[in-house]
Design a protein around this motif. Sequence first.
Motif, PDB file in Angstrom:
ATOM      1  N   ARG A  82      10.721  -2.839   3.987  1.00 57.04           N
ATOM      2  CA  ARG A  82       9.898  -3.627   3.058  1.00 57.04           C
ATOM      3  C   ARG A  82       8.599  -4.080   3.721  1.00 57.04           C
ATOM      4  O   ARG A  82       7.529  -4.019   3.109  1.00 57.04           O
ATOM      5  N   LEU A  83       8.676  -4.528   4.964  1.00 62.97           N
ATOM      6  CA  LEU A  83       7.472  -4.971   5.674  1.00 62.97           C
ATOM      7  C   LEU A  83       6.534  -3.795   5.939  1.00 62.97           C
ATOM      8  O   LEU A  83       5.312  -3.925   5.802  1.00 62.97           O
ATOM      9  N   TYR A  84       7.089  -2.646   6.287  1.00 64.74           N
ATOM     10  CA  TYR A  84       6.273  -1.449   6.491  1.00 64.74           C
ATOM     11  C   TYR A  84       5.586  -1.061   5.179  1.00 64.74           C
ATOM     12  O   TYR A  84       4.385  -0.797   5.158  1.00 64.74           O
ATOM     13  N   ASP A  85       6.358  -1.029   4.092  1.00 70.05           N
ATOM     14  CA  ASP A  85       5.796  -0.657   2.788  1.00 70.05           C
ATOM     15  C   ASP A  85       4.659  -1.599   2.390  1.00 70.05           C
ATOM     16  O   ASP A  85       3.648  -1.160   1.825  1.00 70.05           O
ATOM     17  N   ALA A  86       4.805  -2.881   2.700  1.00 73.53           N
ATOM     18  CA  ALA A  86       3.742  -3.846   2.397  1.00 73.53           C
ATOM     19  C   ALA A  86       2.513  -3.578   3.275  1.00 73.53           C
ATOM     20  O   ALA A  86       1.381  -3.649   2.802  1.00 73.53           O
ATOM     21  N   ALA A  87       2.739  -3.239   4.531  1.00 70.77           N
ATOM     22  CA  ALA A  87       1.628  -3.020   5.465  1.00 70.77           C
ATOM     23  C   ALA A  87       0.766  -1.833   5.057  1.00 70.77           C
ATOM     24  O   ALA A  87      -0.456  -1.878   5.196  1.00 70.77           O
ATOM     25  N   ILE A  88       1.386  -0.785   4.524  1.00 74.16           N
ATOM     26  CA  ILE A  88       0.592   0.419   4.218  1.00 74.16           C
ATOM     27  C   ILE A  88      -0.258   0.276   2.961  1.00 74.16           C
ATOM     28  O   ILE A  88      -1.138   1.104   2.726  1.00 74.16           O
ATOM     29  N   VAL A  89      -0.020  -0.763   2.183  1.00 74.63           N
ATOM     30  CA  VAL A  89      -0.849  -0.969   0.988  1.00 74.63           C
ATOM     31  C   VAL A  89      -1.824  -2.137   1.146  1.00 74.63           C
ATOM     32  O   VAL A  89      -2.619  -2.395   0.244  1.00 74.63           O
ATOM     33  N   MET A  90      -1.781  -2.799   2.276  1.00 75.21           N
ATOM     34  CA  MET A  90      -2.681  -3.937   2.510  1.00 75.21           C
ATOM     35  C   MET A  90      -4.108  -3.452   2.732  1.00 75.21           C
ATOM     36  O   MET A  90      -4.332  -2.449   3.392  1.00 75.21           O
ATOM     37  N   ASP A  91      -5.048  -4.191   2.175  1.00 81.96           N
ATOM     38  CA  ASP A  91      -6.463  -3.900   2.421  1.00 81.96           C
ATOM     39  C   ASP A  91      -6.937  -4.535   3.730  1.00 81.96           C
ATOM     40  O   ASP A  91      -7.958  -4.147   4.266  1.00 81.96           O
ATOM     41  N   ALA A  92      -6.193  -5.493   4.232  1.00 78.65           N
ATOM     42  CA  ALA A  92      -6.579  -6.210   5.447  1.00 78.65           C
ATOM     43  C   ALA A  92      -6.247  -5.393   6.697  1.00 78.65           C
ATOM     44  O   ALA A  92      -5.526  -4.401   6.636  1.00 78.65           O
ATOM     45  N   ASP A  93      -6.757  -5.847   7.824  1.00 81.52           N
ATOM     46  CA  ASP A  93      -6.456  -5.245   9.120  1.00 81.52           C
ATOM     47  C   ASP A  93      -4.964  -5.445   9.407  1.00 81.52           C
ATOM     48  O   ASP A  93      -4.473  -6.573   9.396  1.00 81.52           O
TER      49      ASP A  93
END
Length: 143
Positions: free
Chosen positions: A45-56
């Motif tokens: 879940r954390l990985y999936d969130a990271a790949i769609v983040m616009d932030a660094d």
Amino acid sequence: MEISDLDPRASTALQQAMELFLYMADLEGYSERTITQEALPVLQRLYDAAIVMDADTSSLEAPLGIALGEIFRANGDFEWVRVADEYGAETSLAVPGTTLTIHPISMIAKRIDAREQLDLAELVDDVCTRVKQILAEGNYTER
């Protein structure tokens, strides 16, 4: 390639990354104080969130990579080491007594940077299967 034990600085960084992952995982409902196979859905879940983040997302790479490494450790015989080569040094996993290494922080970092959809359970299974195959075939050197 040079493989060495973790020095105190690398050990501290490893511990801090684990603690950061556990903090994030706690927010996701994972209340254990160690990273085990059961943390894999939270890591996903954390990985999936990271790949769609616009932030660094660079600050997420070490905690997620260390968590992935701990899950590898739960599925095989690995130890944390420092691997140095002409490109630099990295905290990685090695099969004890061998030069067979895997690099979970780099695995995560490259895939987050590429915004790659990834089934982490499949990655863990594939890598562990390949490591076992290499060991069975004797395609490694001792250290």
